[in-house]
Design an enzyme around this catalytic site. Structure first.
Site, PDB file in Angstrom:
ATOM      1  N   ARG A  22     -26.743  10.874 -25.089  1.00  0.00           N
ATOM      2  CA  ARG A  22     -25.928  10.883 -23.998  1.00  0.00           C
ATOM      3  C   ARG A  22     -26.668   9.967 -22.947  1.00  0.00           C
ATOM      4  O   ARG A  22     -26.145   9.762 -21.982  1.00  0.00           O
ATOM      5  CB  ARG A  22     -25.379  12.248 -23.704  1.00  0.00           C
ATOM      6  CG  ARG A  22     -24.601  12.226 -22.489  1.00  0.00           C
ATOM      7  CD  ARG A  22     -23.211  11.745 -22.786  1.00  0.00           C
ATOM      8  NE  ARG A  22     -22.311  12.000 -21.782  1.00  0.00           N
ATOM      9  CZ  ARG A  22     -21.493  11.049 -21.159  1.00  0.00           C
ATOM     10  NH1 ARG A  22     -21.314   9.930 -21.669  1.00  0.00           N
ATOM     11  NH2 ARG A  22     -20.606  11.218 -20.271  1.00  0.00           N
ATOM     12  N   ASP A  59     -28.348  20.501 -24.587  1.00  0.00           N
ATOM     13  CA  ASP A  59     -27.150  21.399 -24.733  1.00  0.00           C
ATOM     14  C   ASP A  59     -27.367  22.468 -23.867  1.00  0.00           C
ATOM     15  O   ASP A  59     -27.845  23.528 -24.424  1.00  0.00           O
ATOM     16  CB  ASP A  59     -26.592  21.186 -26.027  1.00  0.00           C
ATOM     17  CG  ASP A  59     -25.011  22.037 -26.071  1.00  0.00           C
ATOM     18  OD1 ASP A  59     -24.661  22.250 -25.003  1.00  0.00           O
ATOM     19  OD2 ASP A  59     -24.735  21.753 -26.949  1.00  0.00           O
ATOM     20  N   ASN A  88     -25.147  21.955 -11.505  1.00  0.00           N
ATOM     21  CA  ASN A  88     -23.777  21.062 -11.459  1.00  0.00           C
ATOM     22  C   ASN A  88     -22.974  21.069 -12.858  1.00  0.00           C
ATOM     23  O   ASN A  88     -21.788  21.200 -12.850  1.00  0.00           O
ATOM     24  CB  ASN A  88     -23.712  19.657 -11.243  1.00  0.00           C
ATOM     25  CG  ASN A  88     -22.568  18.612 -11.454  1.00  0.00           C
ATOM     26  OD1 ASN A  88     -21.850  18.552 -10.287  1.00  0.00           O
ATOM     27  ND2 ASN A  88     -22.716  17.989 -12.513  1.00  0.00           N
ATOM     28  N   TYR A 133     -12.555  30.460 -17.375  1.00  0.00           N
ATOM     29  CA  TYR A 133     -13.067  29.596 -16.457  1.00  0.00           C
ATOM     30  C   TYR A 133     -13.201  30.373 -15.066  1.00  0.00           C
ATOM     31  O   TYR A 133     -14.570  30.316 -14.442  1.00  0.00           O
ATOM     32  CB  TYR A 133     -12.339  28.275 -16.267  1.00  0.00           C
ATOM     33  CG  TYR A 133     -13.037  27.535 -15.357  1.00  0.00           C
ATOM     34  CD1 TYR A 133     -14.025  26.528 -15.441  1.00  0.00           C
ATOM     35  CD2 TYR A 133     -12.310  27.396 -13.809  1.00  0.00           C
ATOM     36  CE1 TYR A 133     -14.504  25.606 -14.518  1.00  0.00           C
ATOM     37  CE2 TYR A 133     -12.804  26.319 -13.006  1.00  0.00           C
ATOM     38  CZ  TYR A 133     -13.894  25.552 -13.455  1.00  0.00           C
ATOM     39  OH  TYR A 133     -14.377  24.728 -12.521  1.00  0.00           O
ATOM     40  N   LYS A 149     -16.678  31.226 -12.920  1.00  0.00           N
ATOM     41  CA  LYS A 149     -17.049  30.749 -11.570  1.00  0.00           C
ATOM     42  C   LYS A 149     -17.194  31.954 -10.524  1.00  0.00           C
ATOM     43  O   LYS A 149     -18.207  31.654  -9.682  1.00  0.00           O
ATOM     44  CB  LYS A 149     -15.996  29.761 -11.137  1.00  0.00           C
ATOM     45  CG  LYS A 149     -15.975  28.410 -11.806  1.00  0.00           C
ATOM     46  CD  LYS A 149     -17.303  27.669 -11.950  1.00  0.00           C
ATOM     47  CE  LYS A 149     -17.494  26.344 -12.525  1.00  0.00           C
ATOM     48  NZ  LYS A 149     -18.694  25.760 -12.194  1.00  0.00           N
ATOM     49  N   VAL A 184     -11.148  17.524  -7.531  1.00  0.00           N
ATOM     50  CA  VAL A 184     -11.565  16.155  -7.379  1.00  0.00           C
ATOM     51  C   VAL A 184     -11.326  15.199  -8.782  1.00  0.00           C
ATOM     52  O   VAL A 184     -11.365  15.851  -9.685  1.00  0.00           O
ATOM     53  CB  VAL A 184     -13.203  15.924  -6.913  1.00  0.00           C
ATOM     54  CG1 VAL A 184     -13.242  16.657  -5.349  1.00  0.00           C
ATOM     55  CG2 VAL A 184     -13.935  16.428  -8.027  1.00  0.00           C
ATOM     56  N   THR A 228     -12.590  13.629 -11.578  1.00  0.00           N
ATOM     57  CA  THR A 228     -13.467  13.664 -12.287  1.00  0.00           C
ATOM     58  C   THR A 228     -12.913  13.798 -13.868  1.00  0.00           C
ATOM     59  O   THR A 228     -11.654  13.986 -13.961  1.00  0.00           O
ATOM     60  CB  THR A 228     -14.769  14.533 -12.266  1.00  0.00           C
ATOM     61  OG1 THR A 228     -14.055  15.804 -12.516  1.00  0.00           O
ATOM     62  CG2 THR A 228     -15.218  14.468 -10.998  1.00  0.00           C
TER      63      THR A 228
END
Length: 237
Positions: free
Chosen positions: A37, A55, A81, A134, A138, A165, A167
Site C-alpha cells: 500500500r 496493519d 487519523n 463504530y 469513537k 466528508v 472520502t
C-alpha cells in the site's frame, strides 16, 4: 519545522493533511497498512515524506509501526487519523491502536485523535472493547484524548470531529467540506494560536464543542485506560 506522524495517510483525510503539511514545510511521516500500500504514498515520499507500514488491526504490527517511527527519530505530533467504519476491525483500528501507539511512541508534544459526531451514540461500557460498533469506538477514542490530556499535563491532546466528508469512508455524497475536514487537525498540530494550544478539547471545524457526557467522567476514563492496558499489555503514563 515540526515532525508529524499521521496514521492512515494513504488516502482520505490523512493523505490530505499530509499534503497540506508538506506544503507548509513540515517533516511528515506517512503510514500505510502494508508495504504494498506504500505505493499510494510514493508521490508524498518523493516530496520528502518518510514512510512506515503496518496493519493497525493487528497489535503486533501496531507495535512494529511504533518501532519504525522511533527509528526515524523524535516526533513532535501524532495525528491518529486511521479508522474504519464497518467490520471486525472497528475497535482494533479505531480505539486500541491509538492507545497502543500513544503508549509506545515517546515524546510528542501534541496528540490529535480523530473522533466523529457519531461518538455521541456510543455506549460507556468498556466490555465493548471487543465487540462494540463504530459509535462506541469513537466514544472510546474521544475519552482517550481527554484522559491523555489529564494524565500528561505537558502534552496538548485533543479529539476532532472532521464531519461527514466525501472520502472513501464517507462516500461521494457526503455533505461536508473536505478541506474543513482536515483543517482542524493541521491547526491543532502546528498552530501557535492560543486556542490550538489548549488541551482536552473536542473540536469540529476549529470550534470547541461539548462531547458525550462520559468523555469527562474520570472514573470512566480510568476504567477505559485500565481495560486498554489489560488488553494490550502496555500501560499509559
Amino acid at each position: 519545522m515540526t515532525r508529524i506522524f499521521i496514521t492512515g495517510s494513504a488516502d482520505g483525510l490523512g493523505r490530505a493533511a499530509a499534503e497540506t503539511l508538506l506544503d507548509g514545510g513540515h517533516d511528515v511521516i506517512v503510514h500505510a497498512r502494508s508495504e504494498n500500500r506504500l505505493a499510494a504514498v510514493k508521490d508524498l515520499a518523493d516530496r520528502g515524506a518518510s514512510t512506515v507500514a503496518g496493519d493497525l488491526a493487528d497489535p503486533e504490527e501496531t507495535r512494529d509501526v511504533a518501532e519504525q517511527v522511533g527509528r526515524l527519530g523524535p516526533v513532535d505530533v501524532v495525528i491518529h487519523n486511521a479508522g474504519v467504519y464497518t467490520g471486525a476491525q472497528i475497535m482494533p483500528v479505531n480505539a486500541v491502536a491509538p492507545y497502543l501507539l500513544t503508549a509506545l511512541i515517546d515524546g510528542p508534544r501534541r496528540l490529535v485523535y480523530l473522533s466523529s459526531g457519531m461518538h455521541r451514540g456510543g455506549r460507556a461500557d468498556v466490555s465493548l472493547l471487543r465487540s462494540g460498533n463504530y459509535s462506541d469506538s469513537k466514544l472510546f477514542v474521544t475519552v482517550l484524548a481527554v484522559a491523555v490530556a489529564r494524565i500528561r499535563p505537558g502534552v496538548v491532546s485533543n479529539a476532532v470531529d472532521p464531519g461527514w466528508v466525501p472520502t472513501r469512508m464517507g462516500g461521494p455524497g457526503a455533505p461536508d467540506d473536505l478541506r474543513l475536514g482536515h483543517l482542524t487537525q493541521e491547526w491543532l498540530a502546528t498552530s501557535d494560536d492560543p486556542e490550538a494550544l489548549t488541551t482536552g478539547g473536542y473540536w469540529h471545524h476549529r470550534q470547541r464543542q461539548s462531547p458525550h457526557p462520559a468523555t469527562h467522567d474520570r472514573r470512566f476514563q480510568d476504567d477505559l485506560l485500565a481495560a486498554l492496558a489489560d488488553l494490550t499489555g502496555a500501560g499509559l503514563t
